[in-house]
Design an enzyme around this catalytic site. Structure first.
Site, PDB file in Angstrom:
ATOM      1  N   LYS A 281      36.000  55.013  20.432  1.00 45.38           N
ATOM      2  CA  LYS A 281      34.339  54.180  19.936  1.00 45.38           C
ATOM      3  C   LYS A 281      33.651  53.852  20.177  1.00 45.38           C
ATOM      4  O   LYS A 281      33.677  54.389  21.702  1.00 45.38           O
ATOM      5  CB  LYS A 281      35.435  52.785  20.157  1.00 45.38           C
ATOM      6  CG  LYS A 281      37.141  53.037  19.330  1.00 45.38           C
ATOM      7  CD  LYS A 281      37.042  51.432  20.061  1.00 45.38           C
ATOM      8  CE  LYS A 281      38.546  51.057  18.879  1.00 45.38           C
ATOM      9  NZ  LYS A 281      38.618  50.654  17.433  1.00 45.38           N
ATOM     10  N   ARG A 355      48.895  52.161  13.244  1.00 46.85           N
ATOM     11  CA  ARG A 355      49.802  51.802  12.541  1.00 46.85           C
ATOM     12  C   ARG A 355      51.478  53.578  12.757  1.00 46.85           C
ATOM     13  O   ARG A 355      51.791  53.683  11.929  1.00 46.85           O
ATOM     14  CB  ARG A 355      49.588  52.264  10.775  1.00 46.85           C
ATOM     15  CG  ARG A 355      48.195  54.268  10.597  1.00 46.85           C
ATOM     16  CD  ARG A 355      47.212  54.205  10.169  1.00 46.85           C
ATOM     17  NE  ARG A 355      46.243  53.166  10.500  1.00 46.85           N
ATOM     18  CZ  ARG A 355      45.082  53.341   9.373  1.00 46.85           C
ATOM     19  NH1 ARG A 355      45.465  54.271   8.397  1.00 46.85           N
ATOM     20  NH2 ARG A 355      44.618  52.724   9.689  1.00 46.85           N
TER      21      ARG A 355
END
EC number: 3.4.11.1
Length: 502
Positions: A281, A355
């Site tokens: 990130k 996920r």
């Protein structure tokens, strides 16, 4: 803070302070009119003089009002009578508590719970007053060497209800409000902890602390060695780059009289820090990725509230603890993972990791033969773009469950908005090399993430809450919000069939 409920006339109250409402423009509420009458027009004279208009949040503290036993009377502006809604009511309560603290009141009798709030009953008004009070008093300074010198003398708050027959309802509202507040407090404390303290093992320790004081709650953990035996390769891959072991914490609450009652399962994404992994990130704002365990914090908070209320249902909370870090051992874009379900996933981006953890947990909980499963996760930035900070995203292919959760959100003020989960979106996940990819591209990002999860939730009724926009605040007021504890707890209260109102 001590809360209680009573039913009485304002002139008979002997307290440090009486709190009553004034409507706009300069109109006394029913209770304020009673005080005005016994004080021979003292309050109405002040209003005519222009001391208070009655606009929302305006405050006027009066000392030694004639013929009133209490030392002080706090007049609270409530806006226009017919326009007083739940949002305004919460703001008024919060401002009232702050004023009482700032002015040194140790106790108060609050008549604001007698105001008419559109579509809300006494139970809601008392419970919301408790929750708003507790939330306004929350602060996180556990790691500061110099504590703030905030003046908070308020110790006791009494809520007045119109009739004696509503006392039982009011007492129940206080009980539920205190439980929800305790759950939110724990959620916020855990989420606000820095990632060098709050790791997957820390989540497990917080769950065990609740179990120590709750006879019908058991806590077990599943570590990496056991995950490997279970074939939870997707979950394991995400945590592989971190020195902190991945830990899945199982909180099993048994409150139902019928031992055969199927459990409700709540799953919380517990990424105690998400660097993005190899798909790193940007540095700006990365500190807030300690909040990527907001789903797990919400579940542990809801379990705390559940234990405090001792609801007569069976519930299992699962905290999917993990840390996503880059290293020479970290999983990579291009890897293909075999999940616990046997389905394969091509990794396109290691920052779409939540996920990959949740899909194995959704398979794992099949062993509990659940009544239903709700997972909650700070899953996608796309949900923040779609819904902002006000509503959580709700996804479900089961209409009755979706409606239950939406209703719980409206009841608790912790609202969600249902998003589509149509088959057309599944096409975004197609891979030439595996059964699916872990990323569906930029369009409809929150929807394709939910579509991914839906492929692992075929054996039970399932819903997904994306709380990426609602679990914490950024900027000057940075910190956990305590959501979605109110929504989840209200859902459990409704499921338990507990009486809540008139």
């Amino acid at each position: 803070m001590e809360f209680s409920v009573k039913s009485g006339s304002p002139e008979k109250q002997r307290s440090a302070c009486i709190v009553v409402g004034v409507y706009e423009p300069r109109r006394l509420s029913g209770i304020a009119e009673q005080l005005d009458k016994i004080s021979e027009g003292y309050i109405s004279n002040l209003l005519r003089r222009g001391d208070l208009e009655g606009k929302p949040g305006q405050m006027l503290l009066l000392h030694h009002v004639p013929n009133v036993l209490s030392e002080r009377v706090l007049l609270v502006g409530c806006g226009k009578e017919r326009e007083l809604d739940e949002r305004q009511y919460k703001q008024i309560i919060t401002k009232t508590i702050n004023t009482l603290n700032e002015t040194g009141s140790m106790e108060a009798v609050c008549f604001l719970t007698e105001l008419h709030v559109k579509g809300r009953d006494t139970y809601w008004k008392v419970r919301e007053a408790v929750e708003s009070t507790q939330n306004s008093l929350y602060s996180f300074d556990a790691l500061k060497t110099r504590k703030g010198e905030t003046r908070r003398p308020l110790r006791k708050l009494v809520f007045n209800v119109p009739t004696r027959r509503e006392l039982t309802v009011g007492e129940r509202a206080i009980e539920h409000g205190m439980a929800v507040s305790a759950g939110m407090h724990l959620c916020r404390d855990v989420a606000n902890m820095p990632p060098n303290i709050c790791n997957p093992a820390y989540l497990a320790s917080q769950a065990r602390q609740i179990a120590e004081n709750t006879e019908n709650l058991t806590v077990t953990t599943v570590g990496e060695e056991q995950m490997e035996k279970l074939g939870m390769n997707s979950y394991l891959a995400v945590g592989r780059g971190s020195d902190n072991e991945s830990v899945m914490t199982i909180m099993e609450y048994k409150g139902a009289v019928d031992n055969t009652q199927k459990p409700i399962v709540l799953i919380g994404k517990g990424l105690t820090f998400d660097s993005g992994g190899i798909s790193l990130k940007p540095g700006e704002g990365m500190d807030e990725m300690k909040y990527d365990m907001g789903g797990a914090a919400g579940v542990i908070g809801a379990m705390k509230a559940l234990c405090d209320m001792q609801l007569p249902i069976n519930v299992i909370g699962v905290l999917a603890g993990c840390e996503n870090m880059p290293s020479s051992n970290a999983y990579r874009p291009g890897d293909i993972l075999t999940t616990m379900s046997g389905q394969t996933v091509e990794v396109l981006n290691t920052d779409a990791e939540g996920r990959l953890v949740l899909c194995d947990v959704l398979t794992y909980v099949e062993r509990f033969d659940p009544e239903l499963v709700v997972d909650t996760a700070t899953l996608t930035g796309a949900c923040v773009i779609a819904l902002g900070k006000h509503a959580s995203g709700l996804f479900s292919g089961h209409n009755p469950l979706a409606h239950e959760l939406l209703n719980a959100g409206e009841q608790s003020g912790d609202r969600a908005w249902r998003m589509p989960l149509w088959d057309e979106y599944q096409e975004h996940l197609e891979s030439p090399f595996a059964d699916m990819t872990n990323l569906g591209g930029r369009p409809a990002g929150s929807i394709t993430a939910a579509c991914f999860l839906s492929r692992f939730a075929k054996k039970y009724n399932w819903a997904h809450l994306d709380v990426a926009g609602t679990a914490w605040n950024s900027g000057a007021n940075k910190g956990s919000t305590g959501r979605p504890v109110p929504l989840l707890t209200q859902f459990l209260i409704n499921r338990a069939g507990v009486d809540q109102g008139e």
